[in-house]
Design an enzyme around this catalytic site. Structure first.
Site, short mmCIF file in Angstrom:
data_model
loop_
_atom_site.label_atom_id
_atom_site.label_comp_id
_atom_site.label_asym_id
_atom_site.label_seq_id
_atom_site.Cartn_x
_atom_site.Cartn_y
_atom_site.Cartn_z
N HIS A 140 0.85 -1.19 0.00
CA HIS A 140 0.00 0.00 0.00
C HIS A 140 0.89 1.25 0.00
CE1 HIS A 140 -2.86 3.05 1.20
NE2 HIS A 140 -3.81 2.21 0.84
N GLU A 183 -4.06 2.05 -7.36
CA GLU A 183 -4.41 3.13 -6.44
C GLU A 183 -3.50 4.34 -6.68
OE1 GLU A 183 -6.61 1.52 -2.76
OE2 GLU A 183 -4.50 1.69 -2.29
#
Ligand code: PGA
Length: 263
Positions: A95, A180
Site C-alpha cells: 500500500h 491506487e
C-alpha cells in the site's frame, strides 16, 4: 467472467469494540450479495473478532500487511502463518502508505523514512502469503508528481515487474492487483473512470507479458482511491475494473454496502 471483489481497508481505525459494531452492521447490510466477493481488512488487533463475527457469512477477513519471515527476532512484525491461523483470506501488500507515499500528507517529511516498503519487500511478502494460501492484493500507483512528469505507466510497470519477479505464474491465480493512484487516496480526487479503466487494462497487459495470458485473464484488478457510494457504479461498470479497494467509505457499513451493491 471474473467475479467482482470489494475490499474494505480500515487502515488504523476502530478498536475491537468499534470493529464488532461495524461488522455486525455490515453483516445485516451486505451478507445477501453473494454474487460479489467481499472482504474487510481491520487492524491486526480486530482480525480475530472480525473473523468470529463473520464465520457463517460470505464476507471474508483480510490483513493490511505482513512480514515475510516465518518467525524470529522481528519486533512488532506479524507473519503469514499468524494471519493464516486467524483465518485471513486476503492481505494487502505494498500500500502506498506503507511505501511512505501519502495522498494527503499528514506525516512530516522527516518521518517518511519509517514507511519503508519497497518493491523488493513487496515481492518477499507476496511469496510468504502464497506459501500460506493467503490471497495477496498488491497495491500499485503513481504519485501526483510522477503523473505530472508523464511517468505513470512506467512507475506502475516497475512496481509490478519487481513485485512479481521470480514468482511462478501458476501460484498467482488467486492474486489481485489494486490500482491506487496516490493522489486519489483519501483526497476525494477520484481518478476519472476512463483513465482508471485504461490503467487497469495496462496492468492486465503487463501481467500477460510478465506472467502469461491465462493468469492475466483471471487476476482481479481493483481500483482504489476515493471510491464512494456515489461513484462506485461508474467505476465498476468499466470493462477492466473488477472491483474496489475502499478506504474511508468502508468505515461506514451503510456506504460500504451501497458500494458492494453497485458491484
Ligand atoms: P480511500 O483509500 O478510499 O480512503 O481513498 C483507499 C485506500 O487507501 O486503499
Amino acid at each position: 467472467m471474473r467475479t467482482k471483489l470489494v475490499v474494505g481497508n480500515w487502515k488504523m481505525n476502530k478498536t475491537v469494540a468499534e470493529a464488532s459494531a461495524c461488522i455486525e452492521s455490515c453483516v445485516k447490510h451486505v451478507d445477501a450479495k453473494s454474487n460479489v466477493d467481499v472482504a474487510v481488512c481491520p487492524p491486526f488487533t480486530a482480525i480475530a473478532r472480525a473473523r468470529e463475527l463473520l464465520r457463517n457469512t460470505h464476507i471474508q477477513v483480510g490483513a493490511q500487511d505482513v512480514f515475510w519471515k516465518e518467525n524470529g527476532a522481528f519486533t512488532g512484525q506479524i507473519s503469514a502463518s499468524m494471519l493464516s491461523e486467524l483465518g485471513c483470506s486476503y492481505c494487502i501488500v505494498g500500500h502506498s502508505e506503507m511505501r511512505g507515499r501519502f495522498g494527503k500528507l499528514e506525516v512530516s517529511e522527516s518521518s517518511l523514512g519509517y514507511f519503508s516498503e519497497t518493491d523488493h519487500t513487496v515481492n518477499l511478502k507476496i511469496r510468504a502469503l502464497i506459501y500460506h494460501s493467503i490471497n495477496p492484493i498488491l497495491c500499485v500507483g503513481e504519485t501526483e508528481a510522477e503523473r505530472s512528469a508523464g511517468q505513470t505507466d512506467e512507475v506502475v510497470r516497475r512496481q509490478l515487474t519487481t513485485g512479481l519477479e521470480g514468482i511462478d505464474p501458476a501460484e498467482l491465480y488467486f492474486f489481485s492487483v489494486a490500482y491506487e493512484p496516490v493522489w486519489a487516496i483519501g483526497t476525494g480526487n477520484t481518478c476519472e473512470s476512463a483513465e482508471a479503466n485504461r490503467m487497469c487494462g495496462m496492468i492486465r497487459s503487463t501481467l500477460a507479458e510478465l506472467l502469461n495470458a491465462d493468469v492475466a485473464d483471471v487476476v482481479r484488478i481493483l481500483y482504489g482511491g476515493s471510491v464512494r457510494a456515489d461513484n462506485s457504479r461508474e467505476l465498476f461498470d468499466q470493462s477492466e475494473i473488477d472491483g474496489g479497494l475502499v478506504g474511508g467509505a468502508s468505515l461506514d457499513p451503510a456506504s460500504f454496502s451501497r458500494i458492494v451493491m453497485s458491484a
